[in-house]
Scaffold this motif. Structure first.
Motif, PDB file in Angstrom:
ATOM      1  N   GLN A 105      26.224  66.291 -15.843  1.00  0.00           N
ATOM      2  CA  GLN A 105      27.644  66.645 -15.788  1.00  0.00           C
ATOM      3  C   GLN A 105      28.353  65.827 -14.707  1.00  0.00           C
ATOM      4  OE1 GLN A 105      29.328  68.693 -17.987  1.00  0.00           O
ATOM      5  NE2 GLN A 105      31.078  67.726 -16.980  1.00  0.00           N
ATOM      6  N   ARG A 106      27.669  65.575 -13.591  1.00  0.00           N
ATOM      7  CA  ARG A 106      28.280  64.791 -12.511  1.00  0.00           C
ATOM      8  C   ARG A 106      28.637  63.398 -13.008  1.00  0.00           C
ATOM      9  NH1 ARG A 106      25.938  63.039  -6.639  1.00  0.00           N
ATOM     10  NH2 ARG A 106      24.106  62.630  -7.902  1.00  0.00           N
ATOM     11  N   PHE A 107      27.740  62.769 -13.799  1.00  0.00           N
ATOM     12  CA  PHE A 107      28.026  61.455 -14.376  1.00  0.00           C
ATOM     13  C   PHE A 107      29.321  61.524 -15.185  1.00  0.00           C
ATOM     14  CE2 PHE A 107      27.931  58.293 -17.708  1.00  0.00           C
ATOM     15  CZ  PHE A 107      27.487  57.150 -17.069  1.00  0.00           C
ATOM     16  N   ASN A 108      29.420  62.499 -16.084  1.00  0.00           N
ATOM     17  CA  ASN A 108      30.611  62.625 -16.932  1.00  0.00           C
ATOM     18  C   ASN A 108      31.871  62.844 -16.105  1.00  0.00           C
ATOM     19  OD1 ASN A 108      29.114  62.302 -19.296  1.00  0.00           O
ATOM     20  ND2 ASN A 108      28.654  64.482 -19.400  1.00  0.00           N
ATOM     21  N   ILE A 110      32.476  62.036 -12.891  1.00  0.00           N
ATOM     22  CA  ILE A 110      32.843  60.843 -12.103  1.00  0.00           C
ATOM     23  C   ILE A 110      33.358  59.733 -13.018  1.00  0.00           C
ATOM     24  CG2 ILE A 110      31.962  59.031 -10.566  1.00  0.00           C
ATOM     25  CD1 ILE A 110      32.345  61.827  -9.244  1.00  0.00           C
ATOM     26  N   MET A 111      32.760  59.574 -14.197  1.00  0.00           N
ATOM     27  CA  MET A 111      33.225  58.524 -15.103  1.00  0.00           C
ATOM     28  C   MET A 111      34.631  58.823 -15.617  1.00  0.00           C
ATOM     29  SD  MET A 111      31.007  56.299 -14.725  1.00  0.00           S
ATOM     30  CE  MET A 111      31.790  55.116 -15.794  1.00  0.00           C
ATOM     31  N   GLN A 112      35.004  60.089 -15.738  1.00  0.00           N
ATOM     32  CA  GLN A 112      36.385  60.423 -16.100  1.00  0.00           C
ATOM     33  C   GLN A 112      37.346  59.963 -15.008  1.00  0.00           C
ATOM     34  OE1 GLN A 112      36.781  64.571 -17.101  1.00  0.00           O
ATOM     35  NE2 GLN A 112      35.504  64.379 -18.925  1.00  0.00           N
ATOM     36  N   VAL A 113      36.950  60.127 -13.756  1.00  0.00           N
ATOM     37  CA  VAL A 113      37.785  59.673 -12.641  1.00  0.00           C
ATOM     38  C   VAL A 113      37.895  58.147 -12.680  1.00  0.00           C
ATOM     39  CG1 VAL A 113      38.060  59.616 -10.130  1.00  0.00           C
ATOM     40  CG2 VAL A 113      37.178  61.681 -11.241  1.00  0.00           C
ATOM     41  N   PHE A 114      36.760  57.452 -12.915  1.00  0.00           N
ATOM     42  CA  PHE A 114      36.799  55.992 -13.044  1.00  0.00           C
ATOM     43  C   PHE A 114      37.774  55.588 -14.149  1.00  0.00           C
ATOM     44  CE2 PHE A 114      32.930  55.341 -10.498  1.00  0.00           C
ATOM     45  CZ  PHE A 114      33.180  54.093  -9.945  1.00  0.00           C
ATOM     46  N   GLY A 115      37.705  56.263 -15.285  1.00  0.00           N
ATOM     47  CA  GLY A 115      38.583  55.929 -16.411  1.00  0.00           C
ATOM     48  C   GLY A 115      40.051  56.112 -16.075  1.00  0.00           C
TER      49      GLY A 115
END
Length: 170
Positions: A105-108, A110-115
């Motif tokens: 879930q942490r990956f998902n 953080i990747m939303q923030v990157f996006g």
């Protein structure tokens, strides 16, 4: 609240505001043979003071972090806005690197923030199997505001500031 604690509170707030102004960091790693490597990359700051980078396994800094998870991070004032090149404001950290698993879930999160921050290129990079999300957790650091204005960062959350000139009060 004492004058010293008030000035340290103000200094912490100033340091946090400086840190919040960055979307990129400079990363220092060491190869398995001891060769230093420096690179720059986009990053996302976490809520607990950590930094996240999304990097290719094909890059030297990623393989360096796999063999030696210690890294240096530098955030430094832009040259154009610095009144003196020798006294640029900067934060440097010694960090411990860990990989964030793709199925977490942490990956998902953080990747939303990157996006949101960096746009559609992030979705393209997420489809490349060699890219990895790395968490850089600061374990110590230094904040420099200018000449004779340097503090060591330590303690929980790196919230303890100690002036590097012991003859001067923080």
């Amino acid at each position: 609240m004492s004058k010293d604690s008030t000035s340290l509170s103000r200094l912490r707030a100033e340091m946090q505001a400086f840190r919040a102004g960055f979307n990129n960091l400079f990363l220092a790693t060491v190869s398995p043979t001891g060769v230093p490597e420096a690179s720059a990359m986009p990053m996302v700051a976490g809520d607990a003071g950590e930094f996240y980078i999304y990097v290719s396994a094909l890059s030297r800094h990623t393989s360096n972090l796999e063999s030696n998870p210690q890294a240096g991070v530098l955030l430094i004032q832009d040259e154009q806005s610095a009144p003196n090149a020798f006294a640029r404001e900067r934060l440097s950290y010694q960090c411990q690197a860990t990989r964030v698993e793709r199925d977490s879930q942490r990956f998902n999160d953080i990747m939303q923030v990157f996006g949101r921050r960096f746009g559609s290129i992030v979705e393209t990079l997420q489809n490349l199997p060699d890219f990895q999300l790395i968490c850089l957790t600061p374990v110590s650091g230094t904040y420099v505001r200018g000449f004779a204005q340097a503090w060591r960062l330590s303690g929980p959350g790196l919230d303890d500031l100690q002036h590097l000139n012991p003859a001067r009060d923080g």
